[in-house]
Design a protein around this motif. Structure first.
Motif, PDB file in Angstrom:
ATOM      1  N   ASN A 168      35.271  46.244  18.608  1.00  0.00           N
ATOM      2  CA  ASN A 168      36.706  46.184  18.531  1.00  0.00           C
ATOM      3  C   ASN A 168      37.270  46.369  19.844  1.00  0.00           C
ATOM      4  OD1 ASN A 168      37.601  45.557  15.951  1.00  0.00           O
ATOM      5  ND2 ASN A 168      37.503  47.428  15.135  1.00  0.00           N
ATOM      6  N   LYS A 169      37.024  47.325  20.524  1.00  0.00           N
ATOM      7  CA  LYS A 169      37.278  47.678  21.995  1.00  0.00           C
ATOM      8  C   LYS A 169      37.200  46.545  22.767  1.00  0.00           C
ATOM      9  CE  LYS A 169      37.166  50.519  25.998  1.00  0.00           C
ATOM     10  NZ  LYS A 169      36.523  51.454  26.719  1.00  0.00           N
ATOM     11  N   PHE A 170      35.742  45.994  22.793  1.00  0.00           N
ATOM     12  CA  PHE A 170      35.315  44.890  23.651  1.00  0.00           C
ATOM     13  C   PHE A 170      36.331  43.874  23.230  1.00  0.00           C
ATOM     14  CE2 PHE A 170      32.078  41.330  24.642  1.00  0.00           C
ATOM     15  CZ  PHE A 170      32.534  41.381  26.072  1.00  0.00           C
ATOM     16  N   GLN A 171      36.604  43.223  22.036  1.00  0.00           N
ATOM     17  CA  GLN A 171      37.446  42.259  21.737  1.00  0.00           C
ATOM     18  C   GLN A 171      38.950  42.561  22.172  1.00  0.00           C
ATOM     19  OE1 GLN A 171      36.627  39.499  20.889  1.00  0.00           O
ATOM     20  NE2 GLN A 171      34.417  40.134  20.595  1.00  0.00           N
ATOM     21  N   GLN A 172      39.350  43.879  22.319  1.00  0.00           N
ATOM     22  CA  GLN A 172      40.663  44.042  22.830  1.00  0.00           C
ATOM     23  C   GLN A 172      40.698  43.726  24.255  1.00  0.00           C
ATOM     24  OE1 GLN A 172      40.911  48.160  21.710  1.00  0.00           O
ATOM     25  NE2 GLN A 172      41.906  47.710  19.772  1.00  0.00           N
ATOM     26  N   ILE A 173      39.502  44.120  24.758  1.00  0.00           N
ATOM     27  CA  ILE A 173      39.444  43.907  26.421  1.00  0.00           C
ATOM     28  C   ILE A 173      39.614  42.649  26.695  1.00  0.00           C
ATOM     29  CG2 ILE A 173      37.858  44.241  28.534  1.00  0.00           C
ATOM     30  CD1 ILE A 173      36.987  46.958  27.242  1.00  0.00           C
ATOM     31  N   ILE A 174      38.873  41.633  25.914  1.00  0.00           N
ATOM     32  CA  ILE A 174      39.214  40.080  26.135  1.00  0.00           C
ATOM     33  C   ILE A 174      40.532  39.782  26.023  1.00  0.00           C
ATOM     34  CG2 ILE A 174      38.073  37.872  25.354  1.00  0.00           C
ATOM     35  CD1 ILE A 174      35.587  39.571  24.717  1.00  0.00           C
ATOM     36  N   SER A 175      41.242  40.284  24.864  1.00  0.00           N
ATOM     37  CA  SER A 175      42.360  39.612  24.755  1.00  0.00           C
ATOM     38  C   SER A 175      43.544  40.150  25.954  1.00  0.00           C
ATOM     39  CB  SER A 175      42.850  40.298  23.300  1.00  0.00           C
ATOM     40  OG  SER A 175      42.089  40.023  22.341  1.00  0.00           O
ATOM     41  N   HIS A 176      43.076  41.354  25.991  1.00  0.00           N
ATOM     42  CA  HIS A 176      44.096  41.891  27.117  1.00  0.00           C
ATOM     43  C   HIS A 176      43.810  41.077  28.703  1.00  0.00           C
ATOM     44  CE1 HIS A 176      46.383  45.515  28.689  1.00  0.00           C
ATOM     45  NE2 HIS A 176      45.845  45.121  29.871  1.00  0.00           N
ATOM     46  N   ALA A 177      42.569  40.848  28.879  1.00  0.00           N
ATOM     47  CA  ALA A 177      42.304  40.333  30.149  1.00  0.00           C
ATOM     48  C   ALA A 177      42.902  38.812  29.984  1.00  0.00           C
ATOM     49  CB  ALA A 177      40.621  39.947  30.139  1.00  0.00           C
ATOM     50  N   LYS A 178      43.018  38.342  29.113  1.00  0.00           N
ATOM     51  CA  LYS A 178      43.832  36.876  28.892  1.00  0.00           C
ATOM     52  C   LYS A 178      45.279  37.090  28.886  1.00  0.00           C
ATOM     53  CE  LYS A 178      44.428  32.764  26.781  1.00  0.00           C
ATOM     54  NZ  LYS A 178      44.687  32.018  25.579  1.00  0.00           N
ATOM     55  N   GLU A 179      45.826  37.808  28.028  1.00  0.00           N
ATOM     56  CA  GLU A 179      47.044  38.005  27.940  1.00  0.00           C
ATOM     57  C   GLU A 179      47.791  38.588  29.425  1.00  0.00           C
ATOM     58  OE1 GLU A 179      48.313  40.574  24.717  1.00  0.00           O
ATOM     59  OE2 GLU A 179      50.477  40.832  25.334  1.00  0.00           O
ATOM     60  N   TYR A 180      47.292  39.424  30.091  1.00  0.00           N
ATOM     61  CA  TYR A 180      47.710  39.824  31.205  1.00  0.00           C
ATOM     62  C   TYR A 180      47.297  39.163  32.441  1.00  0.00           C
ATOM     63  CZ  TYR A 180      49.939  43.227  28.573  1.00  0.00           C
ATOM     64  OH  TYR A 180      50.998  43.974  27.455  1.00  0.00           O
ATOM     65  N   GLY A 181      46.791  37.789  32.444  1.00  0.00           N
ATOM     66  CA  GLY A 181      46.496  37.286  33.543  1.00  0.00           C
ATOM     67  C   GLY A 181      45.261  37.485  34.493  1.00  0.00           C
ATOM     68  N   PHE A 182      44.339  38.149  33.789  1.00  0.00           N
ATOM     69  CA  PHE A 182      43.042  38.644  34.394  1.00  0.00           C
ATOM     70  C   PHE A 182      42.002  37.420  34.340  1.00  0.00           C
ATOM     71  CE2 PHE A 182      45.011  42.461  34.338  1.00  0.00           C
ATOM     72  CZ  PHE A 182      44.730  43.231  35.486  1.00  0.00           C
ATOM     73  N   VAL A 183      41.544  37.200  33.127  1.00  0.00           N
ATOM     74  CA  VAL A 183      40.734  36.049  32.967  1.00  0.00           C
ATOM     75  C   VAL A 183      41.056  35.062  31.849  1.00  0.00           C
ATOM     76  CG1 VAL A 183      38.076  35.707  32.430  1.00  0.00           C
ATOM     77  CG2 VAL A 183      38.848  37.675  33.469  1.00  0.00           C
ATOM     78  N   PHE A 184      40.801  33.639  32.234  1.00  0.00           N
ATOM     79  CA  PHE A 184      41.065  32.533  31.446  1.00  0.00           C
ATOM     80  C   PHE A 184      39.708  31.670  31.044  1.00  0.00           C
ATOM     81  CE2 PHE A 184      44.814  32.664  33.975  1.00  0.00           C
ATOM     82  CZ  PHE A 184      45.981  33.403  33.201  1.00  0.00           C
ATOM     83  N   GLN A 185      39.614  31.321  29.811  1.00  0.00           N
ATOM     84  CA  GLN A 185      38.629  30.288  29.699  1.00  0.00           C
ATOM     85  C   GLN A 185      38.753  29.074  30.600  1.00  0.00           C
ATOM     86  OE1 GLN A 185      37.448  29.095  25.954  1.00  0.00           O
ATOM     87  NE2 GLN A 185      35.379  29.292  26.279  1.00  0.00           N
TER      88      GLN A 185
END
Ligand code: ATP
Length: 480
Positions: A6-23
């Motif tokens: 869960n935590k890993f999925q949250q990190i991935i979503s957070h990274a996208k939502e706040y402009g860190f990493v996009f596919q």
């Protein structure tokens, strides 16, 4: 799903939502295992790279940097052994047509056994796998998969092909006319750009052994199992340092770099227990000793950096294939020799993921009325945080934005600042927490009277009043 997943999925979503990493190429549904870094991601990545670069070059008088091209003469990869050896044992599932790395399939089962408390069984499975990999006994590896009833994650069947080797290098052509074009590779590691420039650097920078050459840059591998977000990518960035030494001294320098590199990780505030060393059993074709520095990601302990004792393998082979002498005259012992090499090799993207994993937190806050609230924050070490200081006027009027702009002008030449006057101050603080900004200052009406501002610390949420004239100094003291 476990909490860590869960935590890993949250990190991935957070990274996208706040402009860190996009596919990569997201509007076309993305490209597998290729990612782009957004506004805050590119800042964080640059800061990690700069932190590494400074620790290698600026802090070591005997290490210099280079920036070699991605394309190299095709013989480079023959000499380095990548044409013949840079492959992994793979197995395909006939029903799903999915291809897997054999070691990943078996490690997956071992992880499952460990979760079930069958540690002994898992360890002996891994030991057997290591033994067969060293022996390159592919038939027995397949047998190990079959007898342990390992199935394809997609189709759920065990209809496996034989185990085969699969080269991980990307190739393309160089030259304008198709018939004349030569096959050329995208470098799978940055190290070879250092080896082929060994003498250029040694002579022009007048380096004496022992000395190092550092480089950061893109590398490309046609990874088969491309999952876990930016952990395993097809295009990624490496930060590598080759340390050239006198033959026979490799053991002591290997120990030195093993310890020094771990200390670098710890200097970013990551606790020691989140790291471990993993000694290689099956050594790469170039190494006489090798280990991984592993970090405990949300999906388990995994390699983030490799320390390799590469002997004189690379320089010797480049000398052989190029016909050019790649030797060093050591006037302390009056001898000519091909230096030995200790390599430190870390993936910038993996380090980025490590920082996100370590700093991401969803904190539950209890308000004065007893109700609860959550805040998502990134406790990124201040020295590598994308934005160091947010400058927030309490309101858009009464001259407050003007004062805020003055602070911005005073500070922006020294470190990355962020100015914002929209929304309530609470909302603005939360947005800064989410992108890991360690300091926020608020300019309010009192500022006009006594030239003080409120500084608010991300990690503790504590606030205090400080003279506006001290802001720059406080931030600078915390990021050096
Ligand atoms: P792995 O076993 O995970 O495939 P490796 O042993 O092949 O890694 P090295 O060749 O030692 O890795 O590369 C040095 C470093 O480069 C690794 O420690 C890792 O941080 C990074 N790295 C390697 N492959 C990738 C990849 N596909 N995506 C992102 N980083 C990578």
């Amino acid at each position: 799903m476990t909490t860590n997943e869960n935590k890993f999925q949250q990190i991935i979503s957070h990274a996208k939502e706040y402009g860190f990493v996009f596919q990569s190429s997201e509007i076309y549904d993305g490209l597998s295992a290729v990612y782009d870094y957004g506004p805050y991601g590119s800042e964080l990545k640059k800061n990690i790279r700069d932190y590494w670069w400074k620790s290698m070059t600026q802090m070591n008088e005997n290490i210099v940097g280079i920036d070699a091209a991605i394309f190299m003469h095709p013989l480079t990869w023959k000499a380095s052994g990548h044409v013949d050896n840079f492959s992994d044992p793979m197995i395909d599932n006939r029903d799903s047509n999915k291809r897997y790395r054999v070691d990943h399939l078996i490690e997956g089962l071992a992880d499952k056994l460990k979760e079930e408390g069958k540690t002994q069984e898992a360890e002996s499975l891994l030991a057997e796998m290591d033994r067969l990999l060293v022996a390159e006994d592919y038939a027995a590896l397949k047998e190990l998969i079959v007898t342990n009833k390992i199935v394809c994650a997609t189709g759920g069947t065990s209809n496996w092909t034989d185990v085969r080797q699969f080269n991980l290098m990307f190739s393309t052509e160089i030259g304008s006319v198709a018939e004349e074009a030569d096959k050329i590779y995208l470098r799978p590691e940055t190290a070879q750009g250092i080896f082929v420039n060994f003498l250029n650097v040694q002579k022009t920078a007048r380096m004496k052994i022992p000395f190092g050459i550092a480089q950061t840059g893109k590398a490309f591998r046609n990874e088969i199992v491309a999952r876990q977000f930016i952990f395993r990518m097809r295009e990624f960035e490496q930060m590598e340092m080759q340390f050239f030494i006198r033959p026979g001294t490799q053991k002591e320098w290997y120990e030195h770099w093993k310890e020094t590199r771990l200390q670098w990780h710890l200097s970013l505030g990551v606790p020691r227990e989140k790291y471990r060393y993993h000694d290689h059993v099956k050594l790469a074709h170039y190494a006489d000793a090798a280990l991984d520095i592993e970090y405990e990601f949300p999906f388990g302990f995994k390699e983030v950096e490799g320390i390799h004792s590469r002997t004189d393998f690379d320089l010797k082979n480049h000398q052989l294939l190029s016909g050019k002498k790649l030797q060093y005259f050591d006037n302390e012992i009056n001898q000519n020799y091909i230096p030995y090499v200790i390599e430190t090799s870390i993936g910038l993207d993996r380090m980025f993921l490590l920082i996100l994993s370590e700093s991401y937190e969803e904190e539950t806050l209890t308000k004065e009325d007893g109700s609860t609230d959550t805040r998502a924050l990134l406790r990124i070490p201040a020295k590598i945080a994308p934005i160091k200081l947010a400058i927030l006027p309490l309101t858009k009027k009464d001259g407050l934005p003007e004062i805020a702009r003055q602070v911005m002008d005073e500070c922006k030449n020294y470190f990355r600042c962020f100015y914002e006057e929209k929304d309530t101050i609470g909302k603005r603080y939360r947005r800064m927490d989410a992108i890991g900004t360690p300091f926020c200052i608020t300019i309010d009406h009192q500022t006009k009277e006594d030239q003080t501002v409120t500084i608010r610390y991300r990690d503790t949420m504590q606030q205090e009043r400080i003279p506006v004239s001290k802001v720059k100094e406080i931030v600078l003291n915390n990021i050096m």
